[in-house]
Design a protein around this motif. Structure first.
Motif, PDB file in Angstrom:
ATOM      1  N   MET A  99       0.826  -1.201   0.000  1.00  0.00           N
ATOM      2  CA  MET A  99       0.000   0.000   0.000  1.00  0.00           C
ATOM      3  C   MET A  99       0.864   1.256   0.000  1.00  0.00           C
ATOM      4  O   MET A  99       1.808   1.365   0.791  1.00  0.00           O
ATOM      5  N   THR A 148      -1.262   7.660  -0.469  1.00  0.00           N
ATOM      6  CA  THR A 148      -2.578   7.568  -1.104  1.00  0.00           C
ATOM      7  C   THR A 148      -3.490   6.581  -0.389  1.00  0.00           C
ATOM      8  O   THR A 148      -4.702   6.612  -0.576  1.00  0.00           O
ATOM      9  N   ARG A 149      -2.894   5.668   0.381  1.00  0.00           N
ATOM     10  CA  ARG A 149      -3.611   4.609   1.091  1.00  0.00           C
ATOM     11  C   ARG A 149      -4.392   3.714   0.115  1.00  0.00           C
ATOM     12  O   ARG A 149      -5.506   3.276   0.388  1.00  0.00           O
ATOM     13  N   GLN A 150      -3.761   3.450  -1.026  1.00  0.00           N
ATOM     14  CA  GLN A 150      -4.311   2.536  -2.025  1.00  0.00           C
ATOM     15  C   GLN A 150      -3.236   1.514  -2.396  1.00  0.00           C
ATOM     16  O   GLN A 150      -2.036   1.768  -2.249  1.00  0.00           O
ATOM     17  N   TRP A 151      -3.682   0.360  -2.903  1.00  0.00           N
ATOM     18  CA  TRP A 151      -2.722  -0.640  -3.373  1.00  0.00           C
ATOM     19  C   TRP A 151      -1.902  -0.047  -4.502  1.00  0.00           C
ATOM     20  O   TRP A 151      -2.440   0.643  -5.367  1.00  0.00           O
ATOM     21  N   GLU A 199     -10.517  -4.862  -0.482  1.00  0.00           N
ATOM     22  CA  GLU A 199     -10.788  -3.433  -0.567  1.00  0.00           C
ATOM     23  C   GLU A 199     -10.258  -2.759   0.697  1.00  0.00           C
ATOM     24  O   GLU A 199     -10.452  -3.267   1.806  1.00  0.00           O
TER      25      GLU A 199
END
Length: 430
Positions: free
Chosen positions: A221, A225-228, A245
């Motif tokens: 992560m 951005t705190r996204q994969w 998710e």
């Protein structure tokens, strides 16, 4: 706590509201359910230990099925001890051992392999390969983490590479991966088990989610951005279709669909165990810190809403995120072996029958007799990050007894904690 309960009042209930919250703590050595009342007082507790599986030196595994069953048992027992019903429970919150990783079949719910525990060091070759390729700095910059066997990403890669047929099934989208929060939520939100397909009317029968705190422990992560991150997933050879998710730490995720004493109760929060302790001990302002003593020791310092990079061997992690509010970050000093060293003296060496007995044994001598214990059973984590280190006991003479070794074991906790405190002081700038 009273404010929290006010959010869960029944319409038309005259303001009485639901009076209890249920917490499930899925830890390294046990699973525990706790019922809290509206004042935050503990009403009931139920706890079950699970097996620690050591197939080879440096390997540590858990049976996901055993943990699944234990979670259901302790939930049922805690609710029964509290003598309450589903209608009395406002919400269920989940906290968990963070980096421990399991992969399972999306249709049957069957794990493809045991869960690989955060203490496991079998992924050293994967980490060495990443460092040799020059990718180490990229991972540190994007994730706030060093390349280490501690984190979930290399564990996923090992299962994909070493369990026959798993990579092919993953690439076909048949499998799901997660840390223990994801595994428990999948199970609790699944209508039935062994029922064939995992979809009903086109809608998934189970929620496949993780929160930002657990996702920040995967090496997959982007911490900002705190996204994969697709590039990091590619470097580790992990299909992104496997991944859950990412959601906040505090939001209503779904309702418990499994039949039982909490059927229909909303699941409303996830926090990795050390982040849960940080929040629960009210470290909600920058500069506030806690150190939790458990299987290992974990010192976390709230650094506010911007991630802070360590220059002294600590890691950057997400502390928590409440709904749509900005995420809060922390610096962490992770010590792998403290309480588990006491457990080792009990189970492997037979020094005493109950962990609490170590106190009297250690106090029966004036000092450690020249004995020093370095419990690097899983390598050394913060601030050194030496995965191939192994535990040693030094300074042995015929004078040394099990009382001296027990005292040295307790002192090892103090020495390791002092080391991460020093690193935190050097990094904090506050």
């Amino acid at each position: 706590m009273a404010d929290l309960f006010s959010r869960f009042r029944h319409p038309g209930s005259g303001g009485s509201g639901k009076g209890f919250i249920l917490a499930l703590d899925q830890g390294t050595t046990s699973t525990r359910a706790i019922v809290f009342d509206a004042r935050g007082a503990v009403v009931s507790v139920s706890q079950l230990e699970h097996r620690q599986i050591f197939p080879r030196p440096g390997w540590v595994e858990h049976d996901p099925e055993e943990i699944r069953l234990n979670a259901r048992r302790v939930i049922a027992d805690a609710v029964a001890r509290a003598d309450i019903g589903t209608e009395d429970i406002a919400a269920l919150g989940i906290t968990n051992q963070r980096e421990t990783t399991v992969i399972w079949d999306r249709e049957t719910g069957e794990p493809v392999y045991n869960a690989i525990v955060w203490q496991d060091t079998r992924t050293t070759p994967v980490c060495e390969e990443l460092e040799a390729s020059g990718a180490g700095e990229l991972f540190r910059d994007r994730t706030g983490l060093p390349v280490s066997t501690y984190f979930a990403g290399p564990k996923i890669r090992w299962i994909l590479d070493n369990i026959p047929g798993v990579r092919e099934r993953a690439e076909r989208g048949e499998l799901a991966v997660g840390t223990m929060d994801s595994w428990i939520i999948w199970e609790l939100t699944r209508a039935t088990r062994h029922s064939g397909r995992a979809t009903r009317g086109g809608r998934p029968q189970a929620r496949h989610v993780t929160d930002v705190t657990n996702a920040s422990r995967t090496m997959l992560m982007d911490i900002r951005t705190r996204q994969w991150d697709p590039e990091l997933c590619s470097l580790l050879g992990i299909p992104m279709s496997l991944l859950p998710e990412i959601i906040s730490s505090s939001e209503v995720i779904d309702k418990v669909r499994r039949s039982g004493p909490v059927h229909g109760v909303p699941i409303a929060g996830i926090l990795g165990d050390q982040q849960a302790a940080t929040f629960g001990q009210a470290c909600t302002e920058p500069g506030e810190a806690k150190c939790t003593y458990g299987t290992g020791n974990f010192l976390l310092l709230n650094t506010g809403t911007e991630p802070k990079t360590s220059a002294h061997g600590l890691i950057t992690t997400v502390a928590y995120q409440l709904g749509d509010a900005p995420a809060v970050y922390a610096l962490e000093g992770s010590v792998a072996v403290t309480g588990s060293l006491v457990q080792w003296l009990r189970d492997n060496l037979g020094f005493f029958s109950d962990s609490s007995h170590i106190e009297a044994l250690a106090r029966s001598v004036d000092d450690n007799g020249g004995c020093v214990v370095v419990p690097a059973f899983s390598g050394l984590l913060a601030p050194r990050w030496v995965p191939d280190a192994r535990g040693v006991i030094v300074g042995l003479t015929r004078y040394v007894t099990k009382a001296h070794i027990s005292r040295a074991a307790l002192e090892a906790t103090a020495f390791q904690t002092r080391e991460v405190v020093a690193a935190m002081n050097a990094d904090a700038g506050m």
